[in-house]
Motif scaffolding. Structure first.
Motif, PDB file in Angstrom:
ATOM      1  N   ASP A  18       0.835  -1.196   0.000  1.00 36.64           N
ATOM      2  CA  ASP A  18       0.000   0.000   0.000  1.00 36.64           C
ATOM      3  C   ASP A  18       0.876   1.254   0.000  1.00 36.64           C
ATOM      4  O   ASP A  18       1.859   1.347   0.747  1.00 36.64           O
ATOM      5  CB  ASP A  18      -0.906   0.006   1.238  1.00 36.64           C
ATOM      6  CG  ASP A  18      -1.751   1.257   1.319  1.00 36.64           C
ATOM      7  OD1 ASP A  18      -2.670   1.406   0.510  1.00 36.64           O
ATOM      8  OD2 ASP A  18      -1.463   2.094   2.207  1.00 36.64           O
ATOM      9  N   GLY A  20       0.417   4.267   1.100  1.00 41.30           N
ATOM     10  CA  GLY A  20       0.500   4.957   2.387  1.00 41.30           C
ATOM     11  C   GLY A  20       1.431   4.259   3.357  1.00 41.30           C
ATOM     12  O   GLY A  20       2.171   4.917   4.104  1.00 41.30           O
ATOM     13  N   ALA A  24       4.941   5.754   4.891  1.00 46.72           N
ATOM     14  CA  ALA A  24       5.179   5.784   6.338  1.00 46.72           C
ATOM     15  C   ALA A  24       6.525   5.153   6.682  1.00 46.72           C
ATOM     16  O   ALA A  24       7.290   5.689   7.498  1.00 46.72           O
ATOM     17  CB  ALA A  24       4.047   5.064   7.073  1.00 46.72           C
ATOM     18  N   HIS A  75       2.027  11.904  10.986  1.00 49.76           N
ATOM     19  CA  HIS A  75       0.887  11.991  10.076  1.00 49.76           C
ATOM     20  C   HIS A  75       0.852  10.791   9.127  1.00 49.76           C
ATOM     21  O   HIS A  75      -0.200  10.163   8.944  1.00 49.76           O
ATOM     22  CB  HIS A  75       0.957  13.287   9.275  1.00 49.76           C
ATOM     23  CG  HIS A  75      -0.089  13.390   8.204  1.00 49.76           C
ATOM     24  ND1 HIS A  75      -1.415  13.634   8.482  1.00 49.76           N
ATOM     25  CD2 HIS A  75       0.005  13.249   6.847  1.00 49.76           C
ATOM     26  CE1 HIS A  75      -2.102  13.652   7.344  1.00 49.76           C
ATOM     27  NE2 HIS A  75      -1.273  13.419   6.344  1.00 49.76           N
ATOM     28  N   CYS A  76       2.007  10.466   8.538  1.00 49.41           N
ATOM     29  CA  CYS A  76       2.088   9.320   7.622  1.00 49.41           C
ATOM     30  C   CYS A  76       1.761   8.019   8.348  1.00 49.41           C
ATOM     31  O   CYS A  76       1.073   7.138   7.800  1.00 49.41           O
ATOM     32  CB  CYS A  76       3.483   9.238   7.004  1.00 49.41           C
ATOM     33  SG  CYS A  76       3.879  10.605   5.884  1.00 49.41           S
ATOM     34  N   THR A  78      -0.174   7.658  11.005  1.00 45.83           N
ATOM     35  CA  THR A  78      -1.607   7.621  11.294  1.00 45.83           C
ATOM     36  C   THR A  78      -2.421   7.312  10.041  1.00 45.83           C
ATOM     37  O   THR A  78      -3.369   6.510  10.080  1.00 45.83           O
ATOM     38  CB  THR A  78      -2.061   8.961  11.897  1.00 45.83           C
ATOM     39  OG1 THR A  78      -1.303   9.222  13.085  1.00 45.83           O
ATOM     40  CG2 THR A  78      -3.544   8.927  12.249  1.00 45.83           C
ATOM     41  N   GLU A  79      -2.057   7.936   8.927  1.00 40.24           N
ATOM     42  CA  GLU A  79      -2.787   7.700   7.682  1.00 40.24           C
ATOM     43  C   GLU A  79      -2.620   6.257   7.216  1.00 40.24           C
ATOM     44  O   GLU A  79      -3.566   5.665   6.668  1.00 40.24           O
ATOM     45  CB  GLU A  79      -2.299   8.673   6.607  1.00 40.24           C
ATOM     46  CG  GLU A  79      -2.689  10.119   6.848  1.00 40.24           C
ATOM     47  CD  GLU A  79      -4.194  10.299   6.957  1.00 40.24           C
ATOM     48  OE1 GLU A  79      -4.913   9.852   6.042  1.00 40.24           O
ATOM     49  OE2 GLU A  79      -4.650  10.885   7.964  1.00 40.24           O
ATOM     50  N   ALA A  80      -1.446   5.695   7.418  1.00 39.55           N
ATOM     51  CA  ALA A  80      -1.213   4.296   7.036  1.00 39.55           C
ATOM     52  C   ALA A  80      -2.088   3.362   7.870  1.00 39.55           C
ATOM     53  O   ALA A  80      -2.622   2.371   7.355  1.00 39.55           O
ATOM     54  CB  ALA A  80       0.259   3.938   7.202  1.00 39.55           C
ATOM     55  N   LYS A  82      -5.015   4.169   9.226  1.00 36.85           N
ATOM     56  CA  LYS A  82      -6.404   4.385   8.846  1.00 36.85           C
ATOM     57  C   LYS A  82      -6.765   3.650   7.557  1.00 36.85           C
ATOM     58  O   LYS A  82      -7.919   3.254   7.367  1.00 36.85           O
ATOM     59  CB  LYS A  82      -6.669   5.886   8.671  1.00 36.85           C
ATOM     60  CG  LYS A  82      -6.714   6.679   9.967  1.00 36.85           C
ATOM     61  CD  LYS A  82      -6.989   8.137   9.666  1.00 36.85           C
ATOM     62  CE  LYS A  82      -7.076   8.972  10.935  1.00 36.85           C
ATOM     63  NZ  LYS A  82      -7.319  10.410  10.622  1.00 36.85           N
ATOM     64  N   SER A  83      -5.781   3.505   6.665  1.00 35.41           N
ATOM     65  CA  SER A  83      -6.051   2.919   5.354  1.00 35.41           C
ATOM     66  C   SER A  83      -6.059   1.395   5.369  1.00 35.41           C
ATOM     67  O   SER A  83      -6.348   0.773   4.345  1.00 35.41           O
ATOM     68  CB  SER A  83      -5.012   3.413   4.338  1.00 35.41           C
ATOM     69  OG  SER A  83      -3.724   2.875   4.630  1.00 35.41           O
ATOM     70  N   HIS A 163      -5.732   1.964  18.138  1.00 37.20           N
ATOM     71  CA  HIS A 163      -6.427   1.830  16.860  1.00 37.20           C
ATOM     72  C   HIS A 163      -6.595   0.367  16.446  1.00 37.20           C
ATOM     73  O   HIS A 163      -7.072   0.100  15.341  1.00 37.20           O
ATOM     74  CB  HIS A 163      -5.660   2.581  15.766  1.00 37.20           C
ATOM     75  CG  HIS A 163      -5.812   4.073  15.833  1.00 37.20           C
ATOM     76  ND1 HIS A 163      -5.118   4.844  16.748  1.00 37.20           N
ATOM     77  CD2 HIS A 163      -6.601   4.931  15.138  1.00 37.20           C
ATOM     78  CE1 HIS A 163      -5.454   6.114  16.590  1.00 37.20           C
ATOM     79  NE2 HIS A 163      -6.358   6.201  15.627  1.00 37.20           N
ATOM     80  N   SER A 165      -4.507  -1.695  15.356  1.00 39.91           N
ATOM     81  CA  SER A 165      -3.960  -1.696  14.002  1.00 39.91           C
ATOM     82  C   SER A 165      -2.733  -2.597  13.854  1.00 39.91           C
ATOM     83  O   SER A 165      -1.652  -2.265  14.367  1.00 39.91           O
ATOM     84  CB  SER A 165      -3.569  -0.264  13.607  1.00 39.91           C
ATOM     85  OG  SER A 165      -2.900  -0.251  12.365  1.00 39.91           O
TER      86      SER A 165
END
Length: 204
Positions: A18, A20, A24, A75-76, A78-80, A82-83, A163, A165
């Motif tokens: 992925d 993202g 990250a 930020h990277c 967290t976005e990784a 979430k995706s 999360h 995750s």
């Protein structure tokens, strides 16, 4: 013993291809690489000190850039997370509050390290010739080596658990590996800087 089957199942939730996730990983690996290269270049050439007019001003500017890069990394990260999918069995109050507690401990280590070292001590001031009078041995250095790094790692671990995750856990492992490499790279060089300082003091 590590349950290999459980590990395989856990990371089966992670798509390492992925975009993202890759971004990250790159942001995590880039940060310590960047500050070590720039700090050693400054130590060798004093180019930043000359450009900004003083070692202290140069150190503050590098510190500001490092903080900005850390924000980008977070930020990277967290976005990784979430995706990618959550681990359903961990998406519960117990895991959330465990992660919150781990993040709180990590924040304590990071904050207390900063207060003990100060801005220049935290952001590679010794590479700029801004040396501390003596080694810091107060909390949290009294109980842990490199508490800033491991506190930061704990924050990411806690964030990942909050999360639920698997991707976050894998990225946290990348954080831990990158900091381990940074410690191996920085430790001997920093010790040599202070060894030369001691040698200079004794020769006077």
């Amino acid at each position: 013993q590590v349950d290999v089957a459980a590990m395989v199942q856990l990371f089966g939730y992670v798509d390492v291809t992925d975009t993202g996730f890759i971004v990250a990983v790159l942001s995590i690996a880039f940060n310590p690489f960047f500050w070590n290269v720039v700090a050693r270049w400054e130590h060798k050439t004093r180019a930043l000190s000359q450009t900004f007019g003083s070692p202290r001003a140069a150190c503050y500017c590098l510190g500001a850039v490092i903080l900005l890069l850390n924000c980008v990394r977070s930020h990277c990260f967290t976005e990784a997370m979430k995706s990618q999918p959550k681990l359903e069995g961990w998406d519960c109050h117990w895991t959330y509050y465990s992660g919150l507690a781990i993040s709180a401990v990590g924040t304590l280590f990071v904050t207390s390290s900063f207060l003990a070292l100060g801005f220049t001590g935290t952001f590679l001031g010794d590479y700029f010739g801004i040396l501390m009078e003596e080694k810091v041995t107060s909390f949290p250095f009294s109980i842990l080596d490199n508490p800033m790094y491991w506190g930061s790692t704990a924050i990411y671990l806690g964030w990942s658990l909050m999360h639920a995750s698997p991707a976050g856990l894998l990225l946290t492992a990348v954080v831990a590996i990158s900091y381990t490499i940074a410690v191996l790279y920085e430790g001997p060089f920093t010790e040599e800087i202070y060894r030369r300082k001691q040698k200079g003091v004794k020769s006077k």
